[in-house]
Design an enzyme around this catalytic site. Structure first.
Site, PDB file in Angstrom:
ATOM      1  CB  SER A 109      -1.701   5.221  -4.658  1.00  0.00           C
ATOM      2  OG  SER A 109      -0.926   6.312  -5.129  1.00  0.00           O
ATOM      3  CD  GLN A 130      -2.731   8.720  -2.119  1.00  0.00           C
ATOM      4  OE1 GLN A 130      -2.406   7.941  -3.019  1.00  0.00           O
ATOM      5  NE2 GLN A 130      -1.863   9.199  -1.260  1.00  0.00           N
ATOM      6  CE1 TYR A 132      -0.059  12.543  -3.190  1.00  0.00           C
ATOM      7  CE2 TYR A 132      -0.366  10.488  -4.403  1.00  0.00           C
ATOM      8  CZ  TYR A 132       0.153  11.175  -3.316  1.00  0.00           C
ATOM      9  OH  TYR A 132       0.861  10.495  -2.355  1.00  0.00           O
ATOM     10  CB  THR A 158      -2.612  12.955  -0.618  1.00  0.00           C
ATOM     11  OG1 THR A 158      -3.009  11.613  -0.329  1.00  0.00           O
ATOM     12  CG2 THR A 158      -1.280  13.216   0.059  1.00  0.00           C
ATOM     13  CE  LYS A 255      -2.788   8.736   3.300  1.00  0.00           C
ATOM     14  NZ  LYS A 255      -1.427   9.306   3.136  1.00  0.00           N
ATOM     15  CG  HIS A 279       2.887  11.125   2.618  1.00  0.00           C
ATOM     16  ND1 HIS A 279       1.791  11.531   1.914  1.00  0.00           N
ATOM     17  CD2 HIS A 279       3.570  10.305   1.780  1.00  0.00           C
ATOM     18  CE1 HIS A 279       1.817  11.004   0.699  1.00  0.00           C
ATOM     19  NE2 HIS A 279       2.889  10.243   0.596  1.00  0.00           N
TER      20      HIS A 279
END
Length: 383
Positions: A109, A130, A132, A158, A255, A279
């Protein structure tokens, strides 16, 4: 009860609940609003039955599949999850080592508690990052460039977290990152002295990938909901995603895709995969489960994209149903976080071993020699 007594999701959850302070346990366990979607994510698998074939001389089935350009030993990998050092001091390092041992993907993450570089140094296994998209575009660029230098295999953006879902359990427990020891939460922490000792005698908690860009979440305690609302870009759009795909120039997924329309558009902007995900039921309560959407999305774009079902997976049979419905592979988060909280790296290894055995055993019982044999003929949906 110890790790060796854990045979399923509920066993790991119970052991984690004994070891983790309530705010941290409920951060893993909870969902948004009434948690309808949280529960639906797993319940959806019960609306579909497996149809085995007999006398197929299966022998030793081939569990392997290929995603993000890497062949993995089973069609299941670790979802990207934040702040893993809150569950075990080794956090992402423990998860990455466990995944490497089972030759499957570890996912990091943006909000990991160990950095891209730290994890790359302890694991040569397949790795997914991942991403953001932040309001500060320099953060996004920095993360992509660092993942490239660290030779991560793939990346996912995401796209379902433009604002934070209403996670009422976090409101009630006062969960923050890093944890705040308030009068309301003190008793819960005091009742878990083992966790407290590990927390204060190991590396200081931080959001390692972004600590040089912002103090929030590392030196300034924030609820996850506040952090998301302050840092992530609610105006993110398809052009932003396309920019990241071109800058990364390696296998990329979106995602949080839940519709056929969005899956088709993901192809248009250059995605090689999608992760069908809500999520973990933590964002839009009342939405469909990933398994509810796999067949329709696969029917529309399955020959053009890798399709990962992310959410609700608790059993090997869930993985088989997802693959029969059209998924390339599955990923899961809550299950391995509970196993991490219950027993660190050994806990995650125990979980992966359990799941690998379940997938193998049930493929033999299904009469399937490889995951490619799992197709629409192997499932029937209930009316």
């Amino acid at each position: 009860m110890n790790i060796n007594d854990c045979y399923n999701f509920d066993d790991f959850r119970k052991l984690a609940k004994k070891k983790l302070p309530a705010p941290i346990f409920h951060y893993i366990d909870g969902g948004a609003d009434d948690e309808v979607t949280l529960n639906r994510n797993t319940d959806a698998f019960n609306d579909c039955d497996l149809v085995p074939n007999i006398l197929n001389s299966v022998g030793e089935p081939d569990l392997s599949t290929t995603v993000f350009g890497r062949k993995i030993s089973m069609p299941l990998f670790l979802s990207p999850t934040a702040m893993q050092s809150l569950y075990d001091p080794q956090g992402d390092k423990a998860s990455a080592r466990a995944a490497e041992k089972f030759d499957t993907i570890y996912s990091m993450s943006t909000m990991a508690s160990f950095s891209i570089e730290e994890v790359a140094n302890v694991s040569s296994g397949p790795k997914l990052f991942q991403l953001y998209i932040h309001k500060d575009k320099s953060i996004t660029d920095d993360l992509i460039e660092r993942c490239s230098r660290a030779n991560f295999d793939g990346m996912c953006i995401t796209v379902d977290t433009l604002v934070a879902g209403n996670r009422e359990r976090d409101h009630r427990t006062g969960f923050t990152t890093p944890p705040k020891f308030t009068l309301d939460s003190l008793l819960s922490f005091a009742m878990r002295p083992g966790w407290v000792f590990k927390y204060f005698t190991n590396k200081k908690f931080e959001l390692a990938n972004i600590k040089n860009k912002t103090d929030k979440g590392t030196n300034i305690a924030k609820s996850v909901m506040d952090y998301i609302n302050e840092q992530y870009d609610p105006a993110m759009n398809w052009k932003d995603a396309e920019y990241c795909i071109k800058k990364w120039n390696k296998p990329m997924a979106l995602k949080g895709v839940m519709s056929v329309e969005d899956a088709k558009r993901a192809i248009d902007i250059g995605c090689t995969a999608i992760m069908i995900s809500n999520h973990g039921g933590r964002q839009l309560d009342g939405s469909r489960s990933p398994f509810d959407q796999v067949k329709a999305i696969s029917d529309a774009v399955g020959d053009k994209l890798e399709i990962i079902l992310d959410g609700g997976v608790r059993r090997g049979t869930h993985v088989l149903k997802a693959l029969a419905a059209g998924a390339t592979a599955c990923s899961f988060g809550k299950a391995f976080l509970f196993s991490l909280g219950a027993g660190g790296q050994k806990g995650v290894e125990r979980l992966l071993e359990n799941m690998q055995k379940e997938i193998r055993r049930n493929m033999i019982l299904m009469g399937c020699k490889s995951v490619k044999d799992l197709d629409a003929s192997k499932i029937i949906y209930r009316d």
